[in-house]
Design an enzyme around this catalytic site. Structure first.
Site, PDB file in Angstrom:
ATOM      1  N   CYS A  78      -0.741   4.943  13.974  1.00 64.08           N
ATOM      2  CA  CYS A  78      -1.696   3.584  13.869  1.00 64.08           C
ATOM      3  C   CYS A  78      -0.739   2.378  14.477  1.00 64.08           C
ATOM      4  CB  CYS A  78      -2.021   3.141  12.654  1.00 64.08           C
ATOM      5  SG  CYS A  78      -3.557   1.791  12.742  1.00 64.08           S
ATOM      6  N   CYS A 119      -0.907  -0.924  13.144  1.00 61.55           N
ATOM      7  CA  CYS A 119      -0.967  -2.158  12.344  1.00 61.55           C
ATOM      8  C   CYS A 119       0.767  -2.237  11.640  1.00 61.55           C
ATOM      9  CB  CYS A 119      -1.864  -1.964  11.309  1.00 61.55           C
ATOM     10  SG  CYS A 119      -1.917  -0.654  10.232  1.00 61.55           S
ATOM     11  N   CYS A 129      -4.823  -2.879  13.869  1.00 65.20           N
ATOM     12  CA  CYS A 129      -4.651  -1.402  14.293  1.00 65.20           C
ATOM     13  C   CYS A 129      -4.902  -1.315  16.109  1.00 65.20           C
ATOM     14  CB  CYS A 129      -5.737  -0.836  13.480  1.00 65.20           C
ATOM     15  SG  CYS A 129      -5.589  -1.107  11.709  1.00 65.20           S
ATOM     16  N   LYS A 151     -12.971   6.133   7.480  1.00 63.69           N
ATOM     17  CA  LYS A 151     -12.179   5.360   6.742  1.00 63.69           C
ATOM     18  C   LYS A 151     -12.581   3.962   6.751  1.00 63.69           C
ATOM     19  CE  LYS A 151      -7.651   3.027   7.468  1.00 63.69           C
ATOM     20  NZ  LYS A 151      -6.268   3.052   8.138  1.00 63.69           N
ATOM     21  N   ARG A 211      -0.451  -2.774   1.529  1.00 70.52           N
ATOM     22  CA  ARG A 211       0.015  -3.556   3.062  1.00 70.52           C
ATOM     23  C   ARG A 211       1.091  -4.212   2.511  1.00 70.52           C
ATOM     24  NH1 ARG A 211      -6.572  -5.135   4.597  1.00 70.52           N
ATOM     25  NH2 ARG A 211      -6.988  -3.084   5.152  1.00 70.52           N
ATOM     26  N   ARG A 263     -10.424  -6.183   8.823  1.00 69.59           N
ATOM     27  CA  ARG A 263     -10.489  -4.706   9.784  1.00 69.59           C
ATOM     28  C   ARG A 263     -12.034  -4.133   9.756  1.00 69.59           C
ATOM     29  NH1 ARG A 263      -5.092  -3.925   9.941  1.00 69.59           N
ATOM     30  NH2 ARG A 263      -3.603  -3.391   8.015  1.00 69.59           N
ATOM     31  N   GLU A 284     -19.434   9.749  11.883  1.00 66.35           N
ATOM     32  CA  GLU A 284     -18.147   9.712  12.392  1.00 66.35           C
ATOM     33  C   GLU A 284     -17.049  10.725  12.382  1.00 66.35           C
ATOM     34  OE1 GLU A 284     -16.467   7.093  13.552  1.00 66.35           O
ATOM     35  OE2 GLU A 284     -17.551   5.266  12.951  1.00 66.35           O
ATOM     36  N   LYS A 324     -11.299   8.374   3.488  1.00 65.66           N
ATOM     37  CA  LYS A 324     -10.518   7.190   2.774  1.00 65.66           C
ATOM     38  C   LYS A 324     -11.026   6.160   2.587  1.00 65.66           C
ATOM     39  CE  LYS A 324      -6.240   4.711   3.983  1.00 65.66           C
ATOM     40  NZ  LYS A 324      -5.389   4.561   5.074  1.00 65.66           N
ATOM     41  N   SER A 350      -3.586   3.379  -2.258  1.00 68.55           N
ATOM     42  CA  SER A 350      -2.621   2.652  -2.951  1.00 68.55           C
ATOM     43  C   SER A 350      -3.491   1.919  -4.224  1.00 68.55           C
ATOM     44  CB  SER A 350      -1.929   1.456  -2.320  1.00 68.55           C
ATOM     45  OG  SER A 350      -2.961   0.877  -1.393  1.00 68.55           O
ATOM     46  N   TYR A 405      -0.014   9.107  -4.093  1.00 69.61           N
ATOM     47  CA  TYR A 405       1.218   8.769  -4.431  1.00 69.61           C
ATOM     48  C   TYR A 405       1.528   9.262  -5.910  1.00 69.61           C
ATOM     49  CZ  TYR A 405      -0.038   5.369  -0.798  1.00 69.61           C
ATOM     50  OH  TYR A 405      -0.372   4.930   0.421  1.00 69.61           O
TER      51      TYR A 405
END
Ligand code: PBG
Length: 362
Positions: free
Chosen positions: A151, A153, A161, A231, A241, A253, A269, A284, A311, A350
């Protein structure tokens, strides 16, 4: 004989059954009822609960995200993501060793480059921070699967992005087709660096096709694409971020990431990406989009499906546990299992190391 509902319902179900529209085995469901039927029999003995579980989780299902920052001597905790750090390449040894020891099968890499500009040119640098990280990881852990997030970004100074065109009155657009050219080059750069899987996350139209063509032409027809197909434009990316230092400097975004109100469109999609040549799909975030995970899996049962426990999902559990409001381990396991149950084949989380640690004694 005991029955369920009124006769109208029964005949409706039966008639649908005859046409084959409904797969429900109505007779079996209604034939035996309480007190002959007691569902709790299957829940009484812990081993029987284990034997009869429909879904399970193993470390083979989990991918760990890593944030790699340009520079030296960096091993910086991320405040909003307790237990997660930014690493410079020279500080990765210990982290790689623990990933291998815990038998985590794969990592997904995010780069924080030494410089940012309007087109994210650091992403095209052959010796950038991700290229160095891939070299380091594949040397130290040759069996670890390396997925490279793709990406703009993290590499653009504006944090969007793709290529931004500013219009009058502060309006801006992200130029889809100009961005595709960049993504195609970035993909080849990542493949040259040794990434095993390319995972485009920018939600540009045509991105999978552009990347597939570029990889094939550059001699990487064997490199699979894991597309962030559905997404969503989500508040739950907040902590990331900070971690990836890629927050948009203006606007948001929502002109390229999906509207959280749409589920059927998430399937569309995904289908488009399959047609364009995606080998694997991703939904996501995960927790608030379990219905989308379910729908995409139903629509494309033969395409491996990933889900990203992002996150914010991670931070919420961590923060509540820190206050003693949730049992961290139980909440972690339940959230991961829910994502699997919805239809994900594997999960980017994570919690990967914590999960692997928690099941290790088995
Ligand atoms: C960038 C990207 C984002 C995440 C993964 N890749 C952030 C965004 O779109 O703003 C989010 C991951 C997370 O929140 O854990 N394209």
């Amino acid at each position: 004989m005991s029955s369920y509902g009124n006769s109208k319902e029964t005949s409706e179900v039966n008639s649908k059954d005859k046409k084959g529209d409904v797969k429900m085995d109505f007779e079996t469901i209604t034939a035996v009822q309480y007190p002959k039927l007691r569902m709790r029999r299957l829940r009484r003995h812990p081993k029987l609960r284990d034997l009869t579980r429909e879904h399970s989780l193993s470390v083979d299902d989990i991918v760990l995200p890593l944030f790699i920052k340009a520079g030296r001597g960096i091993n910086q905790p991320i405040a909003s993501m307790p237990s997660q750090n930014q690493f410079s390449v020279d500080q990765l040894d210990f982290e790689i060793k623990s990933i291998v020891d815990l038998q985590i099968p794969a990592v997904i890499l995010f780069g924080i480059p030494s410089y940012k500009d309007a087109t994210g040119s650091a992403a095209l640098d052959e010796n950038n921070v991700i290229a160095q990280a891939i070299a380091k990881i594949s040397k130290q852990a040759p069996d670890l699967l390396i997925i490279a997030d793709l990406c703009c970004c993290e590499y653009t100074d504006h944090g969007h992005c793709g290529v931004v065109i500013k219009k009058d009155h502060g309006e801006f657009v992200v130029d889809n087709d100009a961005t595709l050219e960049l993504l195609a080059k970035q993909a080849v750069n990542l493949a040259k660096a040794g990434a095993h899987v390319i995972a485009p996350s920018g939600m540009m139209d045509g991105m999978v096709q552009a990347i597939r063509e570029a990889l094939d032409q550059a001699g990487f027809p064997h490199i699979p694409i894991l597309s962030y197909a559905a997404k969503y434009s989500s508040a739950f990316y907040g902590p990331f971020r900070d971690a990836a230092e890629g927050a948009p400097q203006f606007g948001d975004r929502s002109s390229y990431q999906m509207d959280p109100a749409n589920a059927a469109r998430g399937v569309r999609e995904a289908t488009i990406d399959v047609i364009e040549g995606a080998d694997m799909l991703m939904v996501k975030p995960a927790q608030n989009y379990l219905d989308v995970i379910y729908r995409v899996k139903q629509a494309h049962p033969a395409i491996p499906l990933a889900a990203y426990q992002v996150s914010g999902e991670f931070a919420m559990i961590k923060a509540a546990a820190e206050r003693g409001w949730l049992d961290e381990e139980k909440a972690m396991l339940e959230s991961l299992l829910a994502i699997k149950r919805a239809g994900a084949d594997f999960i980017i989380s994570y919690f990967a190391k914590q999960f692997a640690t928690s099941i290790k004694p088995l």
